[in-house]
Structure formats: C-alpha cells, structure tokens
Design an enzyme around this catalytic site. Sequence first.
Site, mmCIF file in Angstrom:
data_model
loop_
_atom_site.group_PDB
_atom_site.id
_atom_site.type_symbol
_atom_site.label_atom_id
_atom_site.label_comp_id
_atom_site.label_asym_id
_atom_site.label_seq_id
_atom_site.Cartn_x
_atom_site.Cartn_y
_atom_site.Cartn_z
ATOM 1 N N SER A 132 0.854 -1.185 0.000
ATOM 2 C CA SER A 132 0.000 0.000 0.000
ATOM 3 C C SER A 132 0.888 1.232 0.000
ATOM 4 O O SER A 132 2.023 1.203 0.499
ATOM 5 C CB SER A 132 -0.896 0.007 1.246
ATOM 6 O OG SER A 132 -1.531 1.262 1.403
ATOM 7 N N TYR A 145 -1.452 -0.419 10.705
ATOM 8 C CA TYR A 145 -1.440 -0.678 9.260
ATOM 9 C C TYR A 145 -0.142 -0.173 8.639
ATOM 10 O O TYR A 145 0.480 -0.874 7.830
ATOM 11 C CB TYR A 145 -2.646 0.005 8.613
ATOM 12 C CG TYR A 145 -2.898 -0.409 7.181
ATOM 13 C CD1 TYR A 145 -3.273 -1.716 6.877
ATOM 14 C CD2 TYR A 145 -2.771 0.496 6.131
ATOM 15 C CE1 TYR A 145 -3.518 -2.107 5.563
ATOM 16 C CE2 TYR A 145 -3.011 0.112 4.818
ATOM 17 C CZ TYR A 145 -3.386 -1.182 4.552
ATOM 18 O OH TYR A 145 -3.613 -1.573 3.246
#
Length: 264
Positions: A132, A145
């Site tokens: 990501s 995350y």
Amino acid sequence: MRITGSTVLLTGVTGGIGAALAAELARRGARLILTGRRADALDPLVKAYDARGIVADLADPDDVTRLAREAAGTEILIANAALPSSGELLDYTPDQIDRALAVNLRAPAMLARLLAPAMVEAGQGHLAFVGSISGKTATKHSALYNATKFGLRGFALGLRQDLHEHGVGVSVVQPGFVRDAGMFAATGAGTPAGLRTVSPRQVVAGVVRAVERDRAEVNVAPPEMRILSAIGGQFPGFAERVQRRSGGAERTVRRIVAAQRDSR
C-alpha cells in the site's frame, strides 16, 4: 517471468482486488492455486477459473506452513491478502494486533521463505507482494497498518537483493485509494483533500507489470499521491503538520475506522 503457463499462488483471492487478479491471471493462462480463509467464498472462484483451491487462515502459522507445502511447485507467488487495521492502537486487543501482524506481514514473509528455495533451485521465479502507499508515509490512526506495510516494503526490497543472483525476482506493488473493490471501497468513505482513486484494473495491471518486467516497486496511484507519499516518507515531520491541518483527511480516516469496527 511469464505468467502464461506458470503456476501462480494467489492469496486473498476472496477480496475484491483478489478476484480481479484471479480473473486476469486466468485470462493470461496461468495455472492458478487460489487460497482464502472461507471455503464458501473460495469454491466459486476455484470452479470459475479451473483452479486448485486451498482453504487456509493466514493468521495461523500451521496453516501457512501447510499452504506452502500443498502449493509446492509454485513459480510465482502473489501475496495479496491483508487485513484492514486502521484506528488507534489503544483500541486494539493484543489478539487483534497479533492477527494483523500475522496476516499482513508474517504470512507473506513465511510463504516467501518456504517457496523461494525451489525457485532458487530452478533459477527462476517471482515473489510479488501487494502492499500500500501507506507503506511509504505514515498517517494518523494508521500506526498498525503503517507498521505492516512499511515492514512489507522493506522486506520485499531487501529480499530482492538477496535473490537477484539466483534468478528470482521480487516486487512490491503499492496501490493508493482503490475504488469499486477492496478495503477502502467497502467503507464508502471519500478520499481526503479530493485525492483521486485508481481502479482495480489498474492495480491488476501493476501486479502484472511487476512480475513480467521484474520491477522492484510499482506505485499504483495518481501522480499527486505518488509525489505526496514520497515527500511524506522523506520529511515525516512536514507531512504530519500538513495532515493535522487537513480536516478532510481526518473525516476520511474516521469513516474507514468506523467501517472496520462494524466488520469485526
């Protein structure tokens, strides 16, 4: 590596982007091994693409080992599975933290460790990790995350150097906000500061490009997001001050967090 005719293990196939990847890999003539945690979601995809299916929970170390054993002969690994793990760390239980770290970081690393020796012996193969843009710059309410995606990026780029002399490629593919499918799309949140999104098709194209052209890093995001993430990674203090002044970013993150809580 050519995808056509290669044996490809794809994790996280039951998610939106995973399903799009499976469709494109099948179209290109890959011999697919698909894996997911739930048989009821996995079986229709296995039938649709004439693939092998292996049910496995990537948070379970024994399942990861079994998956690698049953997927012996894999020539291309596409590690796509991930858990959404936004929100304040203090809101997570220790078990939830362990599960996020296991699925997002430990499982890809262990699958690489277990599958790479056969690739090294063959003198070819490819390991592609779907990360990501959050692996390049930190954002509020995303410490866990960020940790998994920063770690995945570092792991992939370091492993690439280790395996280069053996003829095995390693790539990390880093999407920004993806519309229509995947974790962000499921929240219904708008993007902060009007940032543009990318389509699942663009992410799939990025993965294919990474594998077939042996790219170290493919960032699938609009130019403005690629620039902002590069600046944020280089100047984290500056990025932090900008984010604090952006009410739109705050609202987006809160909506994502709320959607995740509803799904737990």
